[in-house]
Design a protein around this motif. Structure first.
Motif, PDB file in Angstrom:
ATOM      1  N   PRO A  90       0.603  -1.357   0.065  1.00 52.80           N
ATOM      2  CA  PRO A  90      -0.073   0.052  -0.099  1.00 52.80           C
ATOM      3  C   PRO A  90       0.843   1.259  -0.115  1.00 52.80           C
ATOM      4  CG  PRO A  90      -0.600  -1.357   1.921  1.00 52.80           C
ATOM      5  CD  PRO A  90       0.578  -1.966   1.201  1.00 52.80           C
ATOM      6  N   ALA A  91       0.325   2.360  -0.816  1.00 51.24           N
ATOM      7  CA  ALA A  91       1.091   3.520  -0.711  1.00 51.24           C
ATOM      8  C   ALA A  91       0.483   4.410   0.570  1.00 51.24           C
ATOM      9  CB  ALA A  91       0.718   4.408  -2.269  1.00 51.24           C
ATOM     10  N   ALA A  92      -0.693   4.130   0.883  1.00 49.47           N
ATOM     11  CA  ALA A  92      -1.345   4.954   1.883  1.00 49.47           C
ATOM     12  C   ALA A  92      -2.304   4.105   2.465  1.00 49.47           C
ATOM     13  CB  ALA A  92      -1.891   6.266   1.330  1.00 49.47           C
ATOM     14  N   VAL A  93      -2.887   4.599   3.761  1.00 48.42           N
ATOM     15  CA  VAL A  93      -3.945   3.955   4.433  1.00 48.42           C
ATOM     16  C   VAL A  93      -5.073   5.281   4.450  1.00 48.42           C
ATOM     17  CG1 VAL A  93      -4.710   2.719   6.476  1.00 48.42           C
ATOM     18  CG2 VAL A  93      -2.502   2.212   5.418  1.00 48.42           C
ATOM     19  N   ILE A  94      -6.260   4.939   4.275  1.00 45.15           N
ATOM     20  CA  ILE A  94      -7.310   5.908   4.266  1.00 45.15           C
ATOM     21  C   ILE A  94      -8.475   5.306   5.209  1.00 45.15           C
ATOM     22  CG2 ILE A  94      -9.123   7.297   3.428  1.00 45.15           C
ATOM     23  CD1 ILE A  94      -7.194   6.871   0.659  1.00 45.15           C
ATOM     24  N   PHE A  95      -8.465   5.935   6.240  1.00 40.44           N
ATOM     25  CA  PHE A  95      -9.504   5.660   7.410  1.00 40.44           C
ATOM     26  C   PHE A  95     -10.837   6.566   7.309  1.00 40.44           C
ATOM     27  CE2 PHE A  95      -5.133   5.345   9.095  1.00 40.44           C
ATOM     28  CZ  PHE A  95      -5.168   4.092   9.777  1.00 40.44           C
ATOM     29  N   GLN A  96     -11.954   5.734   7.379  1.00 46.47           N
ATOM     30  CA  GLN A  96     -13.253   6.677   7.452  1.00 46.47           C
ATOM     31  C   GLN A  96     -13.475   6.480   9.060  1.00 46.47           C
ATOM     32  OE1 GLN A  96     -16.352   4.354   5.431  1.00 46.47           O
ATOM     33  NE2 GLN A  96     -18.048   5.971   6.390  1.00 46.47           N
ATOM     34  N   VAL A  97     -13.425   7.677   9.548  1.00 43.09           N
ATOM     35  CA  VAL A  97     -13.558   8.007  10.798  1.00 43.09           C
ATOM     36  C   VAL A  97     -14.952   8.867  11.237  1.00 43.09           C
ATOM     37  CG1 VAL A  97     -12.126   8.804  12.918  1.00 43.09           C
ATOM     38  CG2 VAL A  97     -11.103   8.124  11.041  1.00 43.09           C
ATOM     39  N   SER A  98     -15.565   8.535  12.154  1.00 45.57           N
ATOM     40  CA  SER A  98     -16.647   9.147  12.734  1.00 45.57           C
ATOM     41  C   SER A  98     -16.422   9.598  14.144  1.00 45.57           C
ATOM     42  CB  SER A  98     -18.090   8.315  12.676  1.00 45.57           C
ATOM     43  OG  SER A  98     -19.026   8.981  13.042  1.00 45.57           O
ATOM     44  N   ALA A  99     -16.938  10.928  14.436  1.00 45.76           N
ATOM     45  CA  ALA A  99     -16.875  11.463  15.647  1.00 45.76           C
ATOM     46  C   ALA A  99     -18.039  12.563  15.931  1.00 45.76           C
ATOM     47  CB  ALA A  99     -15.618  12.176  15.916  1.00 45.76           C
ATOM     48  N   LYS A 100     -18.468  12.581  17.240  1.00 41.14           N
ATOM     49  CA  LYS A 100     -19.768  13.468  17.509  1.00 41.14           C
ATOM     50  C   LYS A 100     -19.537  14.704  17.119  1.00 41.14           C
ATOM     51  CE  LYS A 100     -23.353  14.211  20.696  1.00 41.14           C
ATOM     52  NZ  LYS A 100     -23.797  15.376  20.260  1.00 41.14           N
ATOM     53  N   GLY A 101     -20.356  15.652  16.190  1.00 38.99           N
ATOM     54  CA  GLY A 101     -20.150  17.177  16.317  1.00 38.99           C
ATOM     55  C   GLY A 101     -21.218  17.764  16.885  1.00 38.99           C
ATOM     56  N   TYR A 102     -21.743  18.807  16.535  1.00 39.84           N
ATOM     57  CA  TYR A 102     -22.744  19.607  17.402  1.00 39.84           C
ATOM     58  C   TYR A 102     -23.994  18.824  17.314  1.00 39.84           C
ATOM     59  CZ  TYR A 102     -25.617  23.151  18.887  1.00 39.84           C
ATOM     60  OH  TYR A 102     -26.605  24.109  19.404  1.00 39.84           O
ATOM     61  N   GLY A 103     -24.384  18.613  15.927  1.00 39.48           N
ATOM     62  CA  GLY A 103     -25.908  17.819  15.804  1.00 39.48           C
ATOM     63  C   GLY A 103     -25.736  16.328  15.128  1.00 39.48           C
ATOM     64  N   GLY A 104     -24.546  15.892  15.406  1.00 38.52           N
ATOM     65  CA  GLY A 104     -24.563  14.312  15.096  1.00 38.52           C
ATOM     66  C   GLY A 104     -23.224  13.962  14.527  1.00 38.52           C
ATOM     67  N   ALA A 166     -14.642  17.523  16.281  1.00 44.66           N
ATOM     68  CA  ALA A 166     -14.995  16.256  15.527  1.00 44.66           C
ATOM     69  C   ALA A 166     -14.114  15.730  14.695  1.00 44.66           C
ATOM     70  CB  ALA A 166     -16.166  16.165  15.296  1.00 44.66           C
ATOM     71  N   VAL A 167     -13.589  16.667  13.810  1.00 40.18           N
ATOM     72  CA  VAL A 167     -12.541  16.272  12.709  1.00 40.18           C
ATOM     73  C   VAL A 167     -11.497  16.324  13.264  1.00 40.18           C
ATOM     74  CG1 VAL A 167     -11.540  17.064  10.668  1.00 40.18           C
ATOM     75  CG2 VAL A 167     -14.116  17.811  10.989  1.00 40.18           C
ATOM     76  N   HIS A 168     -10.925  16.927  14.167  1.00 42.33           N
ATOM     77  CA  HIS A 168      -9.624  16.868  14.757  1.00 42.33           C
ATOM     78  C   HIS A 168      -9.545  15.504  15.599  1.00 42.33           C
ATOM     79  CE1 HIS A 168      -8.681  21.332  14.980  1.00 42.33           C
ATOM     80  NE2 HIS A 168      -8.967  20.936  13.546  1.00 42.33           N
ATOM     81  N   LYS A 169     -10.673  15.087  16.178  1.00 30.61           N
ATOM     82  CA  LYS A 169     -10.660  13.725  16.926  1.00 30.61           C
ATOM     83  C   LYS A 169     -10.587  12.689  16.185  1.00 30.61           C
ATOM     84  CE  LYS A 169     -13.259  15.369  20.947  1.00 30.61           C
ATOM     85  NZ  LYS A 169     -14.758  15.453  21.516  1.00 30.61           N
ATOM     86  N   GLY A 170     -10.949  12.938  14.811  1.00 26.15           N
ATOM     87  CA  GLY A 170     -11.041  11.720  13.862  1.00 26.15           C
ATOM     88  C   GLY A 170      -9.548  11.790  13.242  1.00 26.15           C
ATOM     89  N   ILE A 171      -9.052  12.836  12.850  1.00 27.29           N
ATOM     90  CA  ILE A 171      -7.621  12.835  12.367  1.00 27.29           C
ATOM     91  C   ILE A 171      -6.649  12.161  13.386  1.00 27.29           C
ATOM     92  CG2 ILE A 171      -5.649  14.451  11.850  1.00 27.29           C
ATOM     93  CD1 ILE A 171      -8.045  16.527  10.926  1.00 27.29           C
ATOM     94  N   LEU A 172      -6.907  12.733  14.708  1.00 27.28           N
ATOM     95  CA  LEU A 172      -5.977  11.982  15.945  1.00 27.28           C
ATOM     96  C   LEU A 172      -6.298  10.425  16.133  1.00 27.28           C
ATOM     97  CD1 LEU A 172      -6.140  15.112  18.282  1.00 27.28           C
ATOM     98  CD2 LEU A 172      -4.394  14.616  16.613  1.00 27.28           C
ATOM     99  N   ALA A 173      -7.353  10.033  15.953  1.00 27.99           N
ATOM    100  CA  ALA A 173      -7.542   8.806  15.951  1.00 27.99           C
ATOM    101  C   ALA A 173      -6.986   7.854  14.918  1.00 27.99           C
ATOM    102  CB  ALA A 173      -9.289   8.564  16.092  1.00 27.99           C
TER     103      ALA A 173
END
Length: 191
Positions: A90-104, A166-173
């Motif tokens: 693999p040249a890269a790994v792509i993660f699909q990450v979900s974290a709670k934002g303001y509305g979901g 939420a995005v930052h948590k996803g990036i860090l995860a």
């Protein structure tokens, strides 16, 4: 208790059991189809946002333990990206990450290259976020491109703290999990 009331109560109970059983039966047929369509939609998004020749879903052994959260985020899927169709490393790994934002949930695709730097972080779903603020996450540049997975500070959206978090948590995860699996990916390691 009135005999008529008892009959109606039993009738409603039986009707509820039959309806519940039929719904469960229909769900058993439709759930795999819906899941397959979701995976196909994500693969199309991968091709749209990340410049690699092919993608394949990672083996389940690369996933974190079931129902575990990393940095208050859930890794929903992991994809391996290849520079050409023949390539086995693999040249890269792509993660699909979900974290709670303001509305979901805020769903983000986080790409990490083989050298341990971010390819990109793209929000693909933030439909319940505040219109005009949190909804700006889609298409927003969080300024992660080519930064090391050890970096912990990213650009934020003014006025959309919950969504940005939420995005930052996803990036860090994604970064945290990448660090745990990078040596098992057939050559991916941070040198």
């Amino acid at each position: 208790m009135n005999n008529k009331t008892l009959k109606y109560a039993l009738f409603l109970l039986v009707l509820g059991i039959i309806a519940g059983g039929l719904l469960a039966l229909v769900n058993s047929f439709t759930a795999p189809v819906i899941e397959g369509r979701k995976r196909q939609a994500v693969k199309e998004l991968l091709g749209e946002y990340f410049d690699y020749a092919s993608f394949e879903e990672a083996h389940p052994s690369l996933y974190p333990e079931k129902d575990s959260t990393i940095k208050d985020s859930t890794i929903e899927a992991i994809y391996l990206a290849f520079d050409d169709e023949e390539d086995k490393v693999p040249a890269a790994v792509i993660f699909q990450v979900s974290a709670k934002g303001y509305g979901g949930p805020v769903v983000t695709l986080v790409g990490i290259k083989a050298d341990g730097t971010f390819d990109d972080a793209v929000v693909v779903e933030a439909k319940n976020e505040t219109p005009g603020y949190g909804s700006k996450a889609i298409g927003f540049d969080f300024d992660v491109k080519n930064k090391s997975v050890d970096v912990k500070a990213f650009k934020t959206i003014t006025g959309a703290t919950y969504t940005s978090n939420a995005v930052h948590k996803g990036i860090l995860a994604a970064a945290a999990h990448f660090k745990t699996i990078r040596n098992t990916l057939g050559g991916i390691k941070n040198e």
